[in-house]
Design a protein around this motif. Structure first.
Motif, PDB file in Angstrom:
ATOM      1  N   GLU A  64      -0.252 -19.098   4.527  1.00 35.30           N
ATOM      2  CA  GLU A  64       0.565 -18.800   3.345  1.00 35.30           C
ATOM      3  C   GLU A  64      -0.168 -17.800   2.442  1.00 35.30           C
ATOM      4  OE1 GLU A  64       3.642 -18.774   0.564  1.00 35.30           O
ATOM      5  OE2 GLU A  64       3.604 -19.412   2.643  1.00 35.30           O
ATOM      6  N   ARG A  65      -1.461 -18.005   2.244  1.00 34.89           N
ATOM      7  CA  ARG A  65      -2.244 -17.090   1.409  1.00 34.89           C
ATOM      8  C   ARG A  65      -2.239 -15.693   2.031  1.00 34.89           C
ATOM      9  NH1 ARG A  65      -8.552 -18.192   0.529  1.00 34.89           N
ATOM     10  NH2 ARG A  65      -8.522 -17.749   2.752  1.00 34.89           N
ATOM     11  N   ALA A  66      -2.413 -15.604   3.337  1.00 33.77           N
ATOM     12  CA  ALA A  66      -2.417 -14.309   4.021  1.00 33.77           C
ATOM     13  C   ALA A  66      -1.054 -13.616   3.896  1.00 33.77           C
ATOM     14  CB  ALA A  66      -2.793 -14.483   5.483  1.00 33.77           C
ATOM     15  N   LYS A  67       0.004 -14.388   4.028  1.00 30.55           N
ATOM     16  CA  LYS A  67       1.354 -13.830   3.894  1.00 30.55           C
ATOM     17  C   LYS A  67       1.559 -13.254   2.490  1.00 30.55           C
ATOM     18  CE  LYS A  67       5.093 -16.218   3.073  1.00 30.55           C
ATOM     19  NZ  LYS A  67       6.156 -17.196   3.098  1.00 30.55           N
ATOM     20  N   LEU A  68       1.127 -13.988   1.495  1.00 31.90           N
ATOM     21  CA  LEU A  68       1.264 -13.517   0.119  1.00 31.90           C
ATOM     22  C   LEU A  68       0.416 -12.269  -0.124  1.00 31.90           C
ATOM     23  CD1 LEU A  68       1.235 -16.994  -1.580  1.00 31.90           C
ATOM     24  CD2 LEU A  68       3.137 -15.370  -1.663  1.00 31.90           C
ATOM     25  N   LYS A  69      -0.792 -12.260   0.421  1.00 29.81           N
ATOM     26  CA  LYS A  69      -1.657 -11.087   0.274  1.00 29.81           C
ATOM     27  C   LYS A  69      -1.010  -9.869   0.925  1.00 29.81           C
ATOM     28  CE  LYS A  69      -6.294  -9.404   1.232  1.00 29.81           C
ATOM     29  NZ  LYS A  69      -7.576  -9.737   1.853  1.00 29.81           N
ATOM     30  N   ASP A  70      -0.390 -10.042   2.082  1.00 32.37           N
ATOM     31  CA  ASP A  70       0.312  -8.944   2.746  1.00 32.37           C
ATOM     32  C   ASP A  70       1.461  -8.423   1.882  1.00 32.37           C
ATOM     33  OD1 ASP A  70      -1.385  -9.107   4.926  1.00 32.37           O
ATOM     34  OD2 ASP A  70       0.069 -10.180   6.186  1.00 32.37           O
ATOM     35  N   GLN A  71       2.198  -9.318   1.244  1.00 30.59           N
ATOM     36  CA  GLN A  71       3.296  -8.908   0.377  1.00 30.59           C
ATOM     37  C   GLN A  71       2.770  -8.142  -0.835  1.00 30.59           C
ATOM     38  OE1 GLN A  71       5.528 -12.454  -0.532  1.00 30.59           O
ATOM     39  NE2 GLN A  71       6.263 -12.672   1.564  1.00 30.59           N
ATOM     40  N   ILE A  72       1.664  -8.594  -1.384  1.00 34.57           N
ATOM     41  CA  ILE A  72       1.038  -7.900  -2.519  1.00 34.57           C
ATOM     42  C   ILE A  72       0.581  -6.513  -2.076  1.00 34.57           C
ATOM     43  CG2 ILE A  72      -0.972  -7.909  -4.060  1.00 34.57           C
ATOM     44  CD1 ILE A  72      -0.597 -11.043  -4.120  1.00 34.57           C
ATOM     45  N   ALA A  73      -0.050  -6.422  -0.916  1.00 34.04           N
ATOM     46  CA  ALA A  73      -0.507  -5.140  -0.392  1.00 34.04           C
ATOM     47  C   ALA A  73       0.654  -4.175  -0.192  1.00 34.04           C
ATOM     48  CB  ALA A  73      -1.269  -5.338   0.914  1.00 34.04           C
ATOM     49  N   ARG A  74       1.785  -4.675   0.336  1.00 33.18           N
ATOM     50  CA  ARG A  74       2.956  -3.816   0.520  1.00 33.18           C
ATOM     51  C   ARG A  74       3.481  -3.315  -0.813  1.00 33.18           C
ATOM     52  NH1 ARG A  74       4.080  -7.380   4.677  1.00 33.18           N
ATOM     53  NH2 ARG A  74       5.537  -8.613   3.469  1.00 33.18           N
ATOM     54  N   ALA A  75       3.527  -4.197  -1.809  1.00 26.52           N
ATOM     55  CA  ALA A  75       3.996  -3.791  -3.141  1.00 26.52           C
ATOM     56  C   ALA A  75       3.078  -2.722  -3.731  1.00 26.52           C
ATOM     57  CB  ALA A  75       4.084  -5.000  -4.066  1.00 26.52           C
ATOM     58  N   LEU A  76       1.779  -2.883  -3.551  1.00 28.42           N
ATOM     59  CA  LEU A  76       0.825  -1.889  -4.050  1.00 28.42           C
ATOM     60  C   LEU A  76       0.990  -0.568  -3.309  1.00 28.42           C
ATOM     61  CD1 LEU A  76      -2.334  -4.122  -4.495  1.00 28.42           C
ATOM     62  CD2 LEU A  76      -0.912  -3.142  -6.315  1.00 28.42           C
ATOM     63  N   ALA A  77       1.228  -0.622  -2.016  1.00 28.22           N
ATOM     64  CA  ALA A  77       1.403   0.589  -1.219  1.00 28.22           C
ATOM     65  C   ALA A  77       2.670   1.328  -1.644  1.00 28.22           C
ATOM     66  CB  ALA A  77       1.460   0.253   0.263  1.00 28.22           C
ATOM     67  N   GLN A  78       3.733   0.608  -1.955  1.00 33.76           N
ATOM     68  CA  GLN A  78       4.978   1.217  -2.401  1.00 33.76           C
ATOM     69  C   GLN A  78       4.785   1.915  -3.742  1.00 33.76           C
ATOM     70  OE1 GLN A  78       7.785  -1.999  -2.401  1.00 33.76           O
ATOM     71  NE2 GLN A  78       8.243  -1.768  -0.217  1.00 33.76           N
ATOM     72  N   THR A  79       3.961   1.346  -4.594  1.00 39.73           N
ATOM     73  CA  THR A  79       3.689   1.936  -5.887  1.00 39.73           C
ATOM     74  C   THR A  79       2.896   3.233  -5.725  1.00 39.73           C
ATOM     75  OG1 THR A  79       3.665  -0.231  -6.928  1.00 39.73           O
ATOM     76  CG2 THR A  79       2.609   1.531  -8.136  1.00 39.73           C
ATOM     77  N   ALA A  80       1.973   3.235  -4.773  1.00 40.11           N
ATOM     78  CA  ALA A  80       1.144   4.409  -4.541  1.00 40.11           C
ATOM     79  C   ALA A  80       1.928   5.512  -3.845  1.00 40.11           C
ATOM     80  CB  ALA A  80      -0.078   4.042  -3.705  1.00 40.11           C
ATOM     81  N   GLY A  81       2.925   5.128  -3.071  1.00 37.37           N
ATOM     82  CA  GLY A  81       3.645   6.109  -2.262  1.00 37.37           C
ATOM     83  C   GLY A  81       4.875   6.536  -2.894  1.00 37.37           C
TER      84      GLY A  81
END
Length: 81
Positions: A64-81
């Motif tokens: 669950e923690r890994a899944k949430l971290k992946d979602q956070i990473a995707r959100a950060l990547a969308q902000t950067a891109g």
């Protein structure tokens, strides 16, 4: 196993400002951060045997923690891109 909490700011040190901004302006992102914090704390407490649990329950929390971290990473990547 290090028994060290995986603070999200440590995982994305170059994104600290973006994380802070998104937390303040994006309710979904803020909820992801809170859910990550709760899962991370539970994993840490299980690892240190403050709140012992079965190996399966601990593994589920880690997933669950890994899944949430992946979602956070995707959100950060969308902000950067």
């Amino acid at each position: 196993m290090t028994h060290t909490p995986h603070d999200i700011a440590q995982d994305f040190p170059d994104q600290a400002e973006v994380i802070s901004q998104l937390k303040a302006t994006d309710a979904h992102f803020a909820n992801l951060l809170e859910a990550y914090h709760v899962a991370n704390r539970a994993v840490h407490r299980a690892e240190t045997r403050v709140e012992p649990m079965s190996d399966q329950a601990e593994a589920d929390l880690r997933r669950e923690r890994a899944k949430l971290k992946d979602q956070i990473a995707r959100a950060l990547a969308q902000t950067a891109g």
